[in-house]
Structures are given as C-alpha cells and as structure tokens.
Design a protein around this motif. Sequence first.
Motif, PDB file in Angstrom:
ATOM      1  N   UNK A   1       0.866  -1.186   0.000  1.00 33.45           N
ATOM      2  CA  UNK A   1       0.000   0.000   0.000  1.00 33.45           C
ATOM      3  C   UNK A   1       0.899   1.231   0.000  1.00 33.45           C
ATOM      4  N   UNK A   2       1.332   1.637  -1.183  1.00 28.18           N
ATOM      5  CA  UNK A   2       2.329   2.712  -1.290  1.00 28.18           C
ATOM      6  C   UNK A   2       1.737   4.085  -1.036  1.00 28.18           C
ATOM      7  N   UNK A   3       0.432   4.244  -1.307  1.00 29.14           N
ATOM      8  CA  UNK A   3      -0.159   5.571  -1.235  1.00 29.14           C
ATOM      9  C   UNK A   3       0.079   6.407  -2.472  1.00 29.14           C
ATOM     10  N   UNK A   4       0.744   5.842  -3.480  1.00 26.83           N
ATOM     11  CA  UNK A   4       1.020   6.561  -4.724  1.00 26.83           C
ATOM     12  C   UNK A   4      -0.148   6.406  -5.693  1.00 26.83           C
ATOM     13  N   UNK A   5      -0.301   7.338  -6.638  1.00 23.60           N
ATOM     14  CA  UNK A   5      -1.431   7.262  -7.563  1.00 23.60           C
ATOM     15  C   UNK A   5      -1.292   6.132  -8.582  1.00 23.60           C
ATOM     16  N   UNK A   6      -2.419   5.708  -9.104  1.00 23.50           N
ATOM     17  CA  UNK A   6      -2.447   4.668 -10.129  1.00 23.50           C
ATOM     18  C   UNK A   6      -1.743   5.138 -11.397  1.00 23.50           C
ATOM     19  N   UNK A   7      -1.095   4.193 -12.098  1.00 19.56           N
ATOM     20  CA  UNK A   7      -0.430   4.468 -13.374  1.00 19.56           C
ATOM     21  C   UNK A   7       0.585   5.608 -13.269  1.00 19.56           C
ATOM     22  N   UNK A   8       1.336   5.632 -12.178  1.00 21.97           N
ATOM     23  CA  UNK A   8       2.287   6.723 -11.970  1.00 21.97           C
ATOM     24  C   UNK A   8       3.711   6.366 -12.356  1.00 21.97           C
ATOM     25  N   UNK A   9       3.974   5.082 -12.685  1.00 24.38           N
ATOM     26  CA  UNK A   9       5.363   4.639 -12.841  1.00 24.38           C
ATOM     27  C   UNK A   9       5.587   3.898 -14.156  1.00 24.38           C
ATOM     28  N   UNK A  10       6.751   4.131 -14.730  1.00 27.53           N
ATOM     29  CA  UNK A  10       7.205   3.348 -15.876  1.00 27.53           C
ATOM     30  C   UNK A  10       7.952   2.101 -15.419  1.00 27.53           C
ATOM     31  N   UNK A  11       8.448   2.133 -14.199  1.00 31.56           N
ATOM     32  CA  UNK A  11       9.174   0.984 -13.642  1.00 31.56           C
ATOM     33  C   UNK A  11       9.054   1.007 -12.128  1.00 31.56           C
ATOM     34  N   UNK A  12       9.116  -0.177 -11.543  1.00 33.49           N
ATOM     35  CA  UNK A  12       9.165  -0.343 -10.093  1.00 33.49           C
ATOM     36  C   UNK A  12      10.376  -1.206  -9.779  1.00 33.49           C
ATOM     37  N   UNK A  13      11.116  -0.838  -8.741  1.00 34.12           N
ATOM     38  CA  UNK A  13      12.331  -1.555  -8.352  1.00 34.12           C
ATOM     39  C   UNK A  13      12.232  -1.929  -6.873  1.00 34.12           C
ATOM     40  N   UNK A  14      12.680  -3.134  -6.554  1.00 34.79           N
ATOM     41  CA  UNK A  14      12.828  -3.549  -5.156  1.00 34.79           C
ATOM     42  C   UNK A  14      14.240  -4.089  -5.001  1.00 34.79           C
ATOM     43  N   UNK A  15      15.086  -3.356  -4.313  1.00 31.23           N
ATOM     44  CA  UNK A  15      16.480  -3.750  -4.121  1.00 31.23           C
ATOM     45  C   UNK A  15      16.674  -4.232  -2.693  1.00 31.23           C
ATOM     46  N   UNK A  16      16.994  -5.495  -2.548  1.00 30.12           N
ATOM     47  CA  UNK A  16      17.270  -6.093  -1.241  1.00 30.12           C
ATOM     48  C   UNK A  16      16.046  -6.055  -0.325  1.00 30.12           C
ATOM     49  N   UNK A  17      14.848  -6.138  -0.929  1.00 28.08           N
ATOM     50  CA  UNK A  17      13.662  -5.944  -0.094  1.00 28.08           C
ATOM     51  C   UNK A  17      12.480  -6.849  -0.434  1.00 28.08           C
ATOM     52  N   UNK A  18      12.461  -7.470  -1.596  1.00 30.12           N
ATOM     53  CA  UNK A  18      11.245  -8.174  -2.030  1.00 30.12           C
ATOM     54  C   UNK A  18      10.821  -9.262  -1.044  1.00 30.12           C
ATOM     55  N   UNK A  19      11.771  -9.928  -0.384  1.00 37.30           N
ATOM     56  CA  UNK A  19      11.431 -11.021   0.524  1.00 37.30           C
ATOM     57  C   UNK A  19      10.658 -10.551   1.758  1.00 37.30           C
ATOM     58  N   UNK A  20      10.631  -9.238   2.014  1.00 36.62           N
ATOM     59  CA  UNK A  20       9.862  -8.719   3.139  1.00 36.62           C
ATOM     60  C   UNK A  20       8.386  -8.553   2.795  1.00 36.62           C
ATOM     61  N   UNK A  21       8.042  -8.589   1.519  1.00 34.50           N
ATOM     62  CA  UNK A  21       6.700  -8.196   1.096  1.00 34.50           C
ATOM     63  C   UNK A  21       5.743  -9.383   1.051  1.00 34.50           C
ATOM     64  N   UNK A  22       4.479  -9.112   1.306  1.00 32.86           N
ATOM     65  CA  UNK A  22       3.417 -10.078   1.034  1.00 32.86           C
ATOM     66  C   UNK A  22       3.219 -10.082  -0.485  1.00 32.86           C
ATOM     67  N   UNK A  23       3.658 -11.161  -1.138  1.00 29.56           N
ATOM     68  CA  UNK A  23       3.825 -11.111  -2.587  1.00 29.56           C
ATOM     69  C   UNK A  23       2.539 -10.803  -3.346  1.00 29.56           C
TER      70      UNK A  23
END
Length: 262
Positions: free
Chosen positions: A95-117
């Motif tokens: 739940x980023x709080x960012x608007x829909x369709x706001x990004x051309x790319x999303x990056x997760x560096x050293x963090x994806x394993x913390x997320x509810x996939x």
Amino acid sequence: MTVHHAAGVGYPRAAGVYERSRPSYPITAVAALADALPLEAGRTVVDLGAGTGKFTRLLALTGAEVLAVEPVREMRERMAELLPAVAVTAGTAEATGLPEDCADAVVAAQSWHWFQEEQALAEVERLLRPGGALALVWNTYDTTVPWVRDYQDIYFRLAPRDLPSPPLGSRPGDEGGWREAFESRKGWSVPEERHWPNPHSTTVEDVVERMMSSSHIAVLDPAAQAQVRAEVEAVLDAHDATRGNGAVEMPYTTDVYWLRYG
C-alpha cells in the motif's frame, strides 16, 4: 498493511550501521538496468523498501524521477539526510499511497522477501503504466569463499522463519523462490536476468557490524546480540583472511532480474 516485526523493530535500531556497513551496487548493473527498462529523463521509477537509499541514489543518476517508498521512519530520515532531492513516502510495498499508473518501472532492491507477494504484486500492477517493468535486485554472498560461507550460515540460521518469501541465497541451490508468484499471474513476461561480481572493500569490524545491522539480529535483546557478536567474531578469527581487525574484501554478487507487465 504493517511491516514484519523484525524489520519494524530491528531497522529503527540499526539504521546508521545499516547505511555504513552495507555495500552499494555496481554502476555497470545500474546502467544495464537503465538500458533494459529503460530509465531516463521523462520517466518515473518507484523504489519499494528503499531503506536508507543505497539503490535509490543510483536510480537518481539515470535521470528518471525517483519515488522512494520506505515504511520505517528512521530509515526515511536517514535517506532524507543523504538524498534531500528524492521524494520519499511512508507507504509499504502493499500500500504505497502513490497514484495509479504513476510509474514506468518499479524496483525492489534487497527488499522483495519482506513483502506479502500477492498484495505487493497487485500494488505494482496498479502503479505501472502499460508496458512497464518490475526489477528485483539483491546483493548475495559469494559462498565459494570459506569464511563467507561460515558467516552466512550464522545469518540464515538466525533469520526469521516467517518471511513472506525466502531471501535470495538462503536455501542451497535457490535461484529465487520469488519466481513462483509470477508463474500463475497473468500479464507478466518471463524474467530476464544478469549477474555481476560486487566485491566490497571493508574492514573486519564492519563485517561484524554488517551482521549486527541485520534486522533479525538488531531486534534481539542485548544478551542475545552479544552471543551473536561473539559467534561472528569467532568465525572471522578462525580464517586467515579475516583474522585481526584489518582491511578485508567481502565478495558479493549483484543479482538483477526484471519482468515486463501488460
């Protein structure tokens, strides 16, 4: 959504040591990722679980607008000191709080394993514009080096057993359990990947602090932390390459994966 207990409690205690003791990433890896996604002026990239901005500052070099997301206040404050020009929000990957369709790319560096996939993927899909991409990045230990193998054994033996997905490299022969979430989800391309050696020039003292800055170690009580510190110091003292308090090279590999959506 809330963050995992180890991250929510451990990282606030260790934000300063985290920034000092952890490696950055090869600029060649960032350049290759920027070409692949692409990242450049006029495009926007969201950095999930940005921490103190280790990867964020490299994303900013691409010329793209960077929107950092980091739920731990102490990490955000440290990032703000280091990267005052980067916008950072207190959201989570789910739940980023960012608007829909706001990004051309999303990056997760050293963090994806913390997320509810499942929830994180739904949020990534919401954020991405058509044809956008998700990149997952890890620095993993090169365990062909004996002292690094023994050091990592301590790290993963003490790691939480209830992470949403295992960190890359935490299981023998593991090439990324994260792939399973994409296999049954429509709209995602086959992952592409590249890998780079990433030797980190450091000191034996900071190798110890690297362990102690891990959230699942920092969350322990002082007596338990002292036991971990003593065990790490004993392992390092048992190898010629790390005996004493001098300079040492910590061999990492930077693993980069990216997938397109839509």
